[in-house]
Design an enzyme around this catalytic site. Structure first.
Site, PDB file in Angstrom:
ATOM      1  N   GLU A  77      38.477 -16.437  62.178  1.00 17.26           N
ATOM      2  CA  GLU A  77      37.212 -15.779  61.918  1.00 17.26           C
ATOM      3  C   GLU A  77      36.495 -16.132  60.533  1.00 17.26           C
ATOM      4  O   GLU A  77      37.252 -15.813  59.726  1.00 17.26           O
ATOM      5  CB  GLU A  77      37.560 -14.164  62.091  1.00 17.26           C
ATOM      6  CG  GLU A  77      36.223 -13.203  62.136  1.00 17.26           C
ATOM      7  CD  GLU A  77      36.406 -12.005  62.259  1.00 17.26           C
ATOM      8  OE1 GLU A  77      37.506 -11.191  62.239  1.00 17.26           O
ATOM      9  OE2 GLU A  77      35.463 -11.153  62.185  1.00 17.26           O
ATOM     10  N   ARG A  92      54.204 -14.389  61.977  1.00 20.64           N
ATOM     11  CA  ARG A  92      53.269 -14.674  60.923  1.00 20.64           C
ATOM     12  C   ARG A  92      54.050 -14.968  59.640  1.00 20.64           C
ATOM     13  O   ARG A  92      55.152 -14.486  59.284  1.00 20.64           O
ATOM     14  CB  ARG A  92      52.290 -13.730  60.522  1.00 20.64           C
ATOM     15  CG  ARG A  92      52.541 -12.361  60.367  1.00 20.64           C
ATOM     16  CD  ARG A  92      51.499 -11.345  60.546  1.00 20.64           C
ATOM     17  NE  ARG A  92      50.308 -11.420  59.435  1.00 20.64           N
ATOM     18  CZ  ARG A  92      49.250 -11.821  59.686  1.00 20.64           C
ATOM     19  NH1 ARG A  92      48.816 -11.602  61.103  1.00 20.64           N
ATOM     20  NH2 ARG A  92      48.287 -11.814  58.886  1.00 20.64           N
ATOM     21  N   LYS A 144      42.490 -11.997  55.092  1.00 18.24           N
ATOM     22  CA  LYS A 144      41.216 -12.190  54.481  1.00 18.24           C
ATOM     23  C   LYS A 144      40.546 -10.885  54.294  1.00 18.24           C
ATOM     24  O   LYS A 144      39.798 -10.886  53.114  1.00 18.24           O
ATOM     25  CB  LYS A 144      40.304 -13.049  55.551  1.00 18.24           C
ATOM     26  CG  LYS A 144      40.660 -14.375  55.830  1.00 18.24           C
ATOM     27  CD  LYS A 144      39.658 -15.276  56.496  1.00 18.24           C
ATOM     28  CE  LYS A 144      40.043 -15.453  57.880  1.00 18.24           C
ATOM     29  NZ  LYS A 144      39.978 -14.569  59.207  1.00 18.24           N
TER      30      LYS A 144
HETATM   31  P1  ATP Z   1      41.793 -11.095  58.885  1.00 17.33           P
HETATM   32  O1  ATP Z   1      42.371 -10.391  57.820  1.00 17.33           O
HETATM   33  O2  ATP Z   1      40.106 -11.311  58.791  1.00 17.33           O
HETATM   34  O3  ATP Z   1      42.151 -10.367  60.182  1.00 17.33           O
HETATM   35  P2  ATP Z   1      43.432 -13.122  59.383  1.00 17.33           P
HETATM   36  O4  ATP Z   1      44.168 -13.335  58.082  1.00 17.33           O
HETATM   37  O5  ATP Z   1      44.041 -12.336  60.363  1.00 17.33           O
HETATM   38  O6  ATP Z   1      42.191 -12.563  58.919  1.00 17.33           O
HETATM   39  P3  ATP Z   1      42.047 -14.759  61.446  1.00 17.33           P
HETATM   40  O7  ATP Z   1      40.893 -15.511  61.311  1.00 17.33           O
HETATM   41  O8  ATP Z   1      42.201 -13.677  62.495  1.00 17.33           O
HETATM   42  O9  ATP Z   1      42.971 -14.734  60.021  1.00 17.33           O
HETATM   43  O10 ATP Z   1      43.562 -15.978  61.889  1.00 17.33           O
HETATM   44  C1  ATP Z   1      43.088 -17.141  62.327  1.00 17.33           C
HETATM   45  C2  ATP Z   1      44.388 -17.639  63.037  1.00 17.33           C
HETATM   46  O11 ATP Z   1      45.352 -17.755  61.950  1.00 17.33           O
HETATM   47  C3  ATP Z   1      45.052 -16.706  64.040  1.00 17.33           C
HETATM   48  O12 ATP Z   1      45.341 -17.576  65.164  1.00 17.33           O
HETATM   49  C4  ATP Z   1      46.008 -15.982  63.371  1.00 17.33           C
HETATM   50  O13 ATP Z   1      47.073 -15.871  64.076  1.00 17.33           O
HETATM   51  C5  ATP Z   1      46.509 -17.058  62.321  1.00 17.33           C
HETATM   52  N1  ATP Z   1      46.853 -16.337  61.265  1.00 17.33           N
HETATM   53  C6  ATP Z   1      46.438 -15.470  60.311  1.00 17.33           C
HETATM   54  N2  ATP Z   1      47.297 -15.107  59.195  1.00 17.33           N
HETATM   55  C7  ATP Z   1      48.309 -15.744  59.416  1.00 17.33           C
HETATM   56  C8  ATP Z   1      49.705 -15.553  59.065  1.00 17.33           C
HETATM   57  N3  ATP Z   1      49.850 -14.912  57.831  1.00 17.33           N
HETATM   58  N4  ATP Z   1      50.866 -16.680  59.359  1.00 17.33           N
HETATM   59  C9  ATP Z   1      50.602 -17.406  60.382  1.00 17.33           C
HETATM   60  N5  ATP Z   1      49.509 -17.497  61.057  1.00 17.33           N
HETATM   61  C10 ATP Z   1      48.251 -16.677  60.536  1.00 17.33           C
END
Ligand code: ATP
Ligand code: MG
Length: 558
Positions: A37, A262, A272
């Protein structure tokens, strides 16, 4: 046709893909996607997902789409879209065409009409609070909306008028008609569309209804021909909805969602949204502050992208959430840098030393290898004169037993040069040591050093030839191992995470370093010449990582 990639370390996702290929599922090909996102900069958790998705696509001769999941217009921006692309390229991956969920808004709308026509979606006119209250709990079923049995015609009419902008935000939503008694709360008539009168970074004011994540994601995957939709474990409970939407509609394909753990790192946060609080609150300089776990921060700190890829390989892909120690990442960085970067001497906190028996107008040049173990990396010239700097912490007025550095009357070796003995100490008005007087031993030059062994070997820099620089030393951004556990992120910050040293003295050869260069300052760590501050007169070196893990010791860990 995709072939399994035998050389790669396997993991449960690769095993599933191998099996799918064997059984001829997904048309014998592998298509993945990375779907951020655009509401902030990427962090190292995203690197794990990037390496997994792009890595699998590469190894199976498929492809990986970068798709922006841009369905929350208020929080998203072009600046983040640009930053995210730069970060993925920096990690080392390419994609064919940048995709956006917003490219599919028209198709998603048409699919919603189909759901309404099939009696599988309805316009609900409860407010957001009522919907939440009526959703039930883990132990109690939810309540059916009084609008659940609206006629198809009424639903179509209302939904079209939602799109046309006739209603205020929150007045109506479109919901799937599934099962308010489902043990999975995500299946209790989830919202598919909500009204938002907001300008979108790409579609501007064309839309005032926006699709929800769960509805958008599966359909975007299907429209792009994604075969394996890899996401983090928190989406496991959303998989039934992912499959429900695709089963309810005639879509070009039905991708397979697979969840993995994750990445969570100690002493930092991986979101984020959470990281943006630090930027907005002025707790860090910017998204690319070198203490941030963002990819832009790591780049600016000087961490090589290869070390991040190696780290992602080493932590592997599993189905169990766990915290990884920061030292695992730091070791990957050291192992990458150690064989590759030149050594030079830099005094971070200088103490002036005058060598009284060395002629004032004399100079000589010592030479030393750029790397202690790799002669092919060449040599450097190190000028020497009667006034040098040593590290303040390498001198003690009143040393304990077994102190091998400099002290009154003690002898040490200046690396690559001579032995010196401290003969006098000069203090300033405040009584602090401000300068030392020493004598050197001409016999201790070169091979002579072997005859007379001293235990302490110090790094030093000739005052006349020194290059002035600033060094920034970073510590953990948070003082707590799990800062996300508490309510207030700011109170978990480490107040001493940044130390700025403005009076560093570096060996003459530093003059030729370009912005972006990485070096080892002997005994001090690996440093990066930060391009953002680099001009002829002002050099800022970021410490990428220390030479050894000093953190574990401080924490009382082994
Ligand atoms: P937000 O805090 O905005 O929800 P987010 O860190 O969850 O941000 P996204 O943009 O929702 O980030 O994630 C993009 C992709 O990265 C998704 O497929 C998510 O599963 C993956 N992702 C996010 N954080 C992690 C993490 N800590 N480890 C592995 N994959 C991740
Ligand atoms: Mg997220």
């Amino acid at each position: 046709m995709s072939e399994p990639a035998p050389e790669q370390p396997t993991n449960f996702i690769r095993q599933i893909i191998d099996q799918d290929l064997l059984e001829g599922k997904s048309g014998h090909r592998v298509v993945t996607r990375f779907p951020p996102e655009p509401n902030g900069h990427l962090h190292i958790g995203h690197a794990k997902s990037i390496c997994l998705n792009f890595g699998i696509a590469q190894d199976y001769q498929g492809h990986c789409n970068l798709r922006f999941d841009d369905t929350n217009p208020e929080k998203e921006s072009q600046e983040y879209i640009d930053a995210i692309q730069e970060d993925i390229q920096w990690i080392g991956f390419e994609w064919i065409k940048t995709k956006y969920a917003s490219d599919y808004f028209e198709e998603l709308y048409e699919y919603a009409i189909q759901l309404i026509r099939a009696g599988k979606a309805f316009v609900c006119s409860l407010g957001p609070d009522e919907i939440r209250q009526q959703r039930g709990t883990l132990v109690e079923p939810g309540m059916e909306s009084p609008y659940r049995n609206r006629s198809i015609e009424e639903n179509l009419d209302l939904f079209q008028r939602m799109r046309a902008g006739e209603f205020r935000e929150g007045e109506h939503v479109l919901r799937a008609k599934i099962d308010m008694a489902s043990p999975n709360i995500n299946m209790r008539d989830p919202v598919l569309y909500r009204i938002k009168h907001a300008t979108h970074p790409r579609t501007q004011d064309k839309w005032c209804i926006y699709p929800m994540y769960d509805y958008t994601h599966c359909l975007s995957d299907a429209l792009e021909g994604v075969t394996h939709s890899l996401c983090t474990l928190e989406f496991e409970d959303h998989r039934p909805l992912y499959d429900w939407v695709l089963d309810a509609l005639e879509t070009p394909s039905h991708p397979r969602q697979i969840e993995f753990a994750r990445l969570s790192l100690e002493y930092t946060v991986m979101s984020k949204r959470r990281l943006s609080l630090l930027v907005d609150g002025g707790h860090v300089e910017s998204w690319d502050d070198p203490r941030m776990p963002t990819l832009s921060g790591m780049r600016r700190r000087g961490i090589p992208p290869e070390a991040i890829r190696d780290f992602c390989d080493r932590i592997g892909i599993t189905k169990k959430d766990a915290f990884i120690e920061m030292s695992v990442l730091e070791n990957c960085i050291r192992e990458h840098l150690d064989p590759r970067v030149n050594r030079i001497m830099c005094v971070l906190r200088p103490l002036k030393v005058v060598i009284e028996n060395y002629p004032e107008d004399q100079e000589e040049i010592f030479s030393a290898g750029n790397h202690p173990k790799d002669p092919s990396m060449g040599e450097r010239s190190i000028p020497f004169s009667n006034t040098i700097y040593i590290e303040q912490e390498d001198f003690l007025l009143d040393p304990p037993d077994k102190y091998f550095r400099l002290a009154p009357g003690k002898e040490v070796r200046l690396r690559y040069a001579y032995n010196i003995t401290c003969t006098d100490v000069i203090r300033n008005d405040a009584g602090q040591v401000s300068e030392l007087r020493c004598i050197f031993d001409p016999e201790s030059r070169g091979a002579g050093a072997r005859k007379k062994k001293v235990k302490g070997i110090l790094h030093w820099v000739s005052a006349r030839h020194a290059v002035d620089a600033e060094a920034r030393l970073f510590d953990r951004l948070f003082r707590l191992p799990y800062p996300d556990a508490g309510e207030d992120l700011a109170s978990a910050l480490n107040p001493d995470s940044l130390e700025v040293l403005r009076d560093c003295k570096i060996e003459a050869c530093a003059r030729t370093l370009d912005a972006g260069a990485r070096v080892q300052f002997e005994r001090q760590g690996y440093f990066y010449l930060d391009g953002d501050h680099h001009d002829a007169g002002h050099r800022v070196f970021n410490r990428i990582v220390t030479l050894r893990d000093s953190w574990g010791k401080r924490e009382g860990k082994s």
